[in-house]
Scaffold this motif. Structure first.
Motif, PDB file in Angstrom:
ATOM      1  N   ASN A 197       0.809  -1.227   0.000  1.00 24.05           N
ATOM      2  CA  ASN A 197       0.000   0.000   0.000  1.00 24.05           C
ATOM      3  C   ASN A 197       0.839   1.273   0.000  1.00 24.05           C
ATOM      4  O   ASN A 197       0.288   2.380   0.112  1.00 24.05           O
ATOM      5  N   LEU A 198       2.149   1.132  -0.114  1.00 22.23           N
ATOM      6  CA  LEU A 198       3.033   2.300  -0.114  1.00 22.23           C
ATOM      7  C   LEU A 198       2.919   3.022  -1.462  1.00 22.23           C
ATOM      8  O   LEU A 198       3.288   2.475  -2.504  1.00 22.23           O
ATOM      9  N   LYS A 199       2.414   4.259  -1.429  1.00 27.57           N
ATOM     10  CA  LYS A 199       2.171   4.998  -2.669  1.00 27.57           C
ATOM     11  C   LYS A 199       2.861   6.361  -2.719  1.00 27.57           C
ATOM     12  O   LYS A 199       2.978   6.962  -3.780  1.00 27.57           O
ATOM     13  N   LYS A 200       3.335   6.854  -1.559  1.00 26.28           N
ATOM     14  CA  LYS A 200       3.964   8.171  -1.528  1.00 26.28           C
ATOM     15  C   LYS A 200       5.241   8.125  -0.693  1.00 26.28           C
ATOM     16  O   LYS A 200       5.274   7.470   0.357  1.00 26.28           O
ATOM     17  N   MET A 201       6.271   8.844  -1.162  1.00 25.38           N
ATOM     18  CA  MET A 201       7.531   8.906  -0.417  1.00 25.38           C
ATOM     19  C   MET A 201       8.126  10.308  -0.555  1.00 25.38           C
ATOM     20  O   MET A 201       8.189  10.857  -1.662  1.00 25.38           O
ATOM     21  N   THR A 202       8.528  10.875   0.557  1.00 22.20           N
ATOM     22  CA  THR A 202       9.313  12.107   0.568  1.00 22.20           C
ATOM     23  C   THR A 202      10.679  11.741   1.139  1.00 22.20           C
ATOM     24  O   THR A 202      10.763  11.219   2.260  1.00 22.20           O
ATOM     25  N   LEU A 203      11.733  12.006   0.372  1.00 20.66           N
ATOM     26  CA  LEU A 203      13.039  11.424   0.679  1.00 20.66           C
ATOM     27  C   LEU A 203      14.135  12.483   0.779  1.00 20.66           C
ATOM     28  O   LEU A 203      14.057  13.561   0.178  1.00 20.66           O
ATOM     29  N   PHE A 204      15.201  12.123   1.506  1.00 17.21           N
ATOM     30  CA  PHE A 204      16.389  12.968   1.583  1.00 17.21           C
ATOM     31  C   PHE A 204      17.154  12.998   0.264  1.00 17.21           C
ATOM     32  O   PHE A 204      17.880  13.939  -0.022  1.00 17.21           O
ATOM     33  N   SER A 205      17.049  11.953  -0.528  1.00 18.46           N
ATOM     34  CA  SER A 205      17.875  11.778  -1.718  1.00 18.46           C
ATOM     35  C   SER A 205      17.691  12.904  -2.737  1.00 18.46           C
ATOM     36  O   SER A 205      16.577  13.402  -2.948  1.00 18.46           O
ATOM     37  N   ASN A 206      18.798  13.283  -3.389  1.00 19.85           N
ATOM     38  CA  ASN A 206      18.769  14.262  -4.481  1.00 19.85           C
ATOM     39  C   ASN A 206      19.066  13.610  -5.826  1.00 19.85           C
ATOM     40  O   ASN A 206      19.340  14.304  -6.811  1.00 19.85           O
ATOM     41  N   ASP A 207      19.003  12.291  -5.872  1.00 21.72           N
ATOM     42  CA  ASP A 207      19.316  11.545  -7.081  1.00 21.72           C
ATOM     43  C   ASP A 207      18.053  11.412  -7.945  1.00 21.72           C
ATOM     44  O   ASP A 207      17.110  10.715  -7.581  1.00 21.72           O
ATOM     45  N   ASP A 208      18.031  12.079  -9.111  1.00 18.90           N
ATOM     46  CA  ASP A 208      16.866  12.037  -9.994  1.00 18.90           C
ATOM     47  C   ASP A 208      16.533  10.616 -10.429  1.00 18.90           C
ATOM     48  O   ASP A 208      15.352  10.279 -10.628  1.00 18.90           O
ATOM     49  N   LYS A 209      17.558   9.782 -10.574  1.00 15.88           N
ATOM     50  CA  LYS A 209      17.345   8.403 -11.014  1.00 15.88           C
ATOM     51  C   LYS A 209      16.476   7.645 -10.005  1.00 15.88           C
ATOM     52  O   LYS A 209      15.647   6.807 -10.385  1.00 15.88           O
ATOM     53  N   VAL A 210      16.659   7.929  -8.727  1.00 18.39           N
ATOM     54  CA  VAL A 210      15.861   7.286  -7.682  1.00 18.39           C
ATOM     55  C   VAL A 210      14.377   7.556  -7.907  1.00 18.39           C
ATOM     56  O   VAL A 210      13.541   6.642  -7.867  1.00 18.39           O
TER      57      VAL A 210
END
Length: 306
Positions: free
Chosen positions: A279-292
């Motif tokens: 059910n995981l549909k949204k993530m706000t992340l520290f990463s700055n990697d566009d590929k991620v």
């Protein structure tokens, strides 16, 4: 900030009742004046807590926690590897660090079985070495604290004993992904008990005295180990609909209480663990990697950088 450090290579030898710096013996308890006389005037006041003033000799690779009150712990931190962490001096210590006339690497005698850190003691001094995560187990820094002869009150509780769940546990491949899940299940939804509190945990920890005031600028090893070992039941997997990484998250504040959020320590490196959370549909992340973000979008997840 002041200037004009001595260019003489430093030889620091920690002994049972004091510290020898370039043949100058300083008996415990140390003072800031002692250090300034030996390390020079090119230092900065890096920070302050309720109990300590924190000074940094960036060019020497040395950091000092100087207690405000008599009888509190005086701690030196020596940066022993070329790493970039905001809470450490800018440069590596390039002198000679010994413990009771023995090279510090021989004193700690790191083996493959050592994880994250290793603590040692001699008569009146406690030592902690923080280790790299690579296979070579390099010592990245050494913390040196004078023992303080005051009675410690340990809170007796079974609250933080290792948990053993009755159901099937989720097997994680990335610790930082797991920490983000714990933020949701423990601190937001309160489905995992106990709610981990670093100050309560350290008050009840019997193996050693953990000084949160001086150690809390980087991940406290015992807190990391607690969350590594924490078992999470698969029955909670469907509860996860969103992950939100933020520097003020409770999970991070209870691992590194004085973390400034400026380094990449808690960045998720691998996203294989997504498979556990349908059910995981949204993530706000520290990463700055566009590929991620491109790869997460292909998995049907709306992911954005913080």
């Amino acid at each position: 900030m002041k200037n004009e450090n001595s260019q003489q290579p430093l030889i620091i030898n920690i002994k049972e009742n004091g510290i020898e710096i370039n043949d100058q013996y300083l008996q415990f308890p140390l003072t800031f004046s002692d250090l300034k006389n030996q390390f020079g005037d090119y230092y900065e006041l890096w920070g302050e807590t309720d109990t300590n003033m924190i000074y940094m000799w960036n060019d020497l690779g040395i950091k000092a926690f100087v207690p405000k009150n008599e009888g509190e712990t005086f701690t030196l931190t020596i940066k022993t590897a070329d790493i970039n962490k905001d809470f450490l001096p800018k440069k590596k210590f390039d002198g000679d660090l010994k413990i009771n006339n023995q090279p510090f690497t021989e004193f700690f005698a790191i083996t493959e079985s050592d994880r994250s850190f290793k603590d040692m003691e001699i008569e009146n001094v406690k030592f902690s070495s923080w280790l790299s995560e690579d296979e070579f187990k390099n010592i990245e820094e050494v913390s040196i604290s004078q023992k303080v002869n005051k009675k410690r009150t340990i809170i007796k509780t079974d609250k933080y004993k290792p948990n053993k769940i009755s159901g099937k546990k989720i097997e994680f491949t990335d610790l930082n992904f797991k920490l983000a899940i714990i933020e949701e299940l423990m601190y937001i939804k309160e489905l995992i008990q106990p709610r981990f509190d670093i100050f309560e945990f350290t008050d009840s920890y019997e193996e050693r005295e953990i000084d949160v005031e001086s150690e809390g600028y980087e991940p406290i090893p015992e807190a990391i180990e607690y969350f590594k070992d924490l078992e999470i039941d698969k029955k909670f997997a469907t509860e996860i609909t969103e992950i939100y990484q933020d520097g003020g998250n409770d999970i991070y504040m209870n691992i590194t209480p004085y973390w400034d959020g400026e380094d990449d320590y808690f960045n998720i490196e691998a996203y294989d663990d997504i498979k556990h959370f349908p059910n995981l549909k949204k993530m706000t992340l520290f990463s700055n990697d566009d590929k991620v973000y491109e790869e997460l979008k292909l998995k049907g997840i709306d992911a954005v950088p913080l």
